[in-house]
Design a protein around this motif. Structure first.
Motif, PDB file in Angstrom:
ATOM      1  N   VAL A 193      47.092  52.308  69.306  1.00 28.37           N
ATOM      2  CA  VAL A 193      47.380  52.686  67.917  1.00 28.37           C
ATOM      3  C   VAL A 193      47.036  54.158  67.761  1.00 28.37           C
ATOM      4  CG1 VAL A 193      46.876  52.266  65.479  1.00 28.37           C
ATOM      5  CG2 VAL A 193      46.789  50.366  67.108  1.00 28.37           C
ATOM      6  N   ARG A 194      47.961  54.931  67.236  1.00 27.51           N
ATOM      7  CA  ARG A 194      47.689  56.340  66.964  1.00 27.51           C
ATOM      8  C   ARG A 194      47.093  56.491  65.566  1.00 27.51           C
ATOM      9  NH1 ARG A 194      49.473  59.878  70.521  1.00 27.51           N
ATOM     10  NH2 ARG A 194      50.827  59.103  72.195  1.00 27.51           N
ATOM     11  N   PRO A 195      46.180  57.445  65.377  1.00 24.97           N
ATOM     12  CA  PRO A 195      45.581  57.624  64.052  1.00 24.97           C
ATOM     13  C   PRO A 195      46.648  57.783  62.975  1.00 24.97           C
ATOM     14  CG  PRO A 195      44.408  58.940  65.666  1.00 24.97           C
ATOM     15  CD  PRO A 195      45.623  58.384  66.378  1.00 24.97           C
ATOM     16  N   GLY A 196      46.518  56.990  61.931  1.00 22.05           N
ATOM     17  CA  GLY A 196      47.476  57.049  60.833  1.00 22.05           C
ATOM     18  C   GLY A 196      48.548  55.990  60.898  1.00 22.05           C
ATOM     19  N   GLU A 197      48.749  55.346  62.058  1.00 19.48           N
ATOM     20  CA  GLU A 197      49.714  54.249  62.134  1.00 19.48           C
ATOM     21  C   GLU A 197      49.219  53.060  61.323  1.00 19.48           C
ATOM     22  OE1 GLU A 197      51.965  53.144  65.785  1.00 19.48           O
ATOM     23  OE2 GLU A 197      50.577  54.537  66.751  1.00 19.48           O
ATOM     24  N   GLN A 198      50.111  52.401  60.631  1.00 16.62           N
ATOM     25  CA  GLN A 198      49.755  51.252  59.805  1.00 16.62           C
ATOM     26  C   GLN A 198      49.861  49.982  60.645  1.00 16.62           C
ATOM     27  OE1 GLN A 198      48.560  51.635  56.588  1.00 16.62           O
ATOM     28  NE2 GLN A 198      48.642  53.768  57.234  1.00 16.62           N
ATOM     29  N   VAL A 199      48.751  49.559  61.195  1.00 16.96           N
ATOM     30  CA  VAL A 199      48.696  48.356  62.019  1.00 16.96           C
ATOM     31  C   VAL A 199      47.584  47.466  61.485  1.00 16.96           C
ATOM     32  CG1 VAL A 199      48.387  47.429  64.336  1.00 16.96           C
ATOM     33  CG2 VAL A 199      49.495  49.650  64.030  1.00 16.96           C
ATOM     34  N   GLY A 200      47.909  46.217  61.142  1.00 16.39           N
ATOM     35  CA  GLY A 200      46.936  45.309  60.562  1.00 16.39           C
ATOM     36  C   GLY A 200      45.895  44.845  61.561  1.00 16.39           C
ATOM     37  N   PRO A 201      44.762  44.319  61.068  1.00 16.78           N
ATOM     38  CA  PRO A 201      43.669  43.897  61.951  1.00 16.78           C
ATOM     39  C   PRO A 201      44.081  42.883  63.003  1.00 16.78           C
ATOM     40  CG  PRO A 201      42.926  43.941  59.664  1.00 16.78           C
ATOM     41  CD  PRO A 201      44.404  44.179  59.638  1.00 16.78           C
ATOM     42  N   LEU A 202      44.859  41.885  62.608  1.00 14.10           N
ATOM     43  CA  LEU A 202      45.253  40.856  63.568  1.00 14.10           C
ATOM     44  C   LEU A 202      46.190  41.423  64.624  1.00 14.10           C
ATOM     45  CD1 LEU A 202      44.666  37.927  64.123  1.00 14.10           C
ATOM     46  CD2 LEU A 202      46.712  37.311  62.820  1.00 14.10           C
ATOM     47  N   ALA A 203      47.039  42.360  64.227  1.00 16.41           N
ATOM     48  CA  ALA A 203      47.925  43.001  65.195  1.00 16.41           C
ATOM     49  C   ALA A 203      47.128  43.828  66.199  1.00 16.41           C
ATOM     50  CB  ALA A 203      48.945  43.884  64.471  1.00 16.41           C
TER      51      ALA A 203
END
Length: 252
Positions: free
Chosen positions: A136-146
């Motif tokens: 995950v790159r800083p600022g990407e919107q990725v949820g906790p479960l993902a």
């Protein structure tokens, strides 16, 4: 994404999801201190009492504050300022051979819980062994479960190259002011591939270390990395220790 979303069925295995929920229930990460120094175009625009910085008057709120005051004070003047309250945090997770099984599940659960807790910040995730992968790159919107799913898809393998992992995190934070940037290393710090990571730690804006001591570990290296990185070292033996340890490293 709210931490409640960890309750959804997903690709992350049930035990790791349970650990993430347990950590999330106890986890409380303090917000970063307000930085009210004027920075054009940066931060959230808010109405605040004048403190010698902004000259952008909030006329309506100033008139309300002055109403009925024969002797107004400086703080009765309300201005619009940009307030910086976002961190850039890179979570660096050891998935080398020495962190397999229960240890990597605990690390993944910690990252999943933090991803929810730090939802307002710019969070990146790096998994590493003898190599490193930016999940995950800083600022990407990725949820906790993902985030959990991404981590658990990386096979635990190979040797442990802490240096390359920290260099990768440093590149992700390039251009971020040092006051807003930090790296959190989750590892047993059994570094056995690549050059000494201590010089790299000293070049990071801040490095905190969450060190798993449930098996093989190198506490001396973990201590040196945190000291050189102007951060904190916290030891954990399992997921019940994680919430308090994470809270401690984010207290300043």
């Amino acid at each position: 994404m709210p931490l409640a979303d960890l309750d959804r069925a997903g690709a992350a295995d049930a035990e790791t999801r349970r650990r993430a929920q347990a950590i999330a229930r106890r986890l409380s990460v303090p917000r970063p201190p307000q930085d009210r120094r004027p920075r054009r175009g940066v931060g959230e625009l808010r109405s605040l009492p004048w403190s010698g910085g902004s000259d952008e008057l909030d006329l309506e709120r100033t008139l309300d504050a002055l109403a009925g005051k024969p002797f107004p004070e400086d703080r009765d003047v309300v201005v619009r300022e940009r307030v910086r309250q976002r961190r850039s945090v890179v979570l660096v997770v050891d998935v080398s051979g020495s962190m397999r099984g229960e240890r990597v599940r605990t690390a993944a659960a910690a990252v999943g819980a933090l991803a929810g807790e730090l939802a307002r910040d710019r969070v990146g995730v790096v998994a590493f062994w003898s190599d490193a992968a930016v999940l995950v790159r800083p600022g990407e919107q990725v949820g906790p479960l993902a985030v959990l799913d991404l981590l658990l898809r990386v096979p635990t393998q190979g040797l442990t190259n802490v240096t390359f992992a920290l260099e990768t995190a440093g590149r992700l934070l390039a251009g971020v002011p040092a006051r807003d940037a930090r790296v959190l290393l989750l590892s047993d710090c059994v570094h056995n591939a690549g050059p000494d990571p201590r010089p790299t730690a000293g070049r990071l804006p801040r490095l905190d270390v969450l060190l798993d001591v449930s098996g093989e570990r190198d506490v001396d290296l973990g201590r040196d990395l945190a000291r050189l990185g102007r951060g904190r070292l916290r030891l954990v033996r399992g997921h019940p220790d994680v919430a308090a340890a994470l809270g401690a490293v984010f207290t300043d």
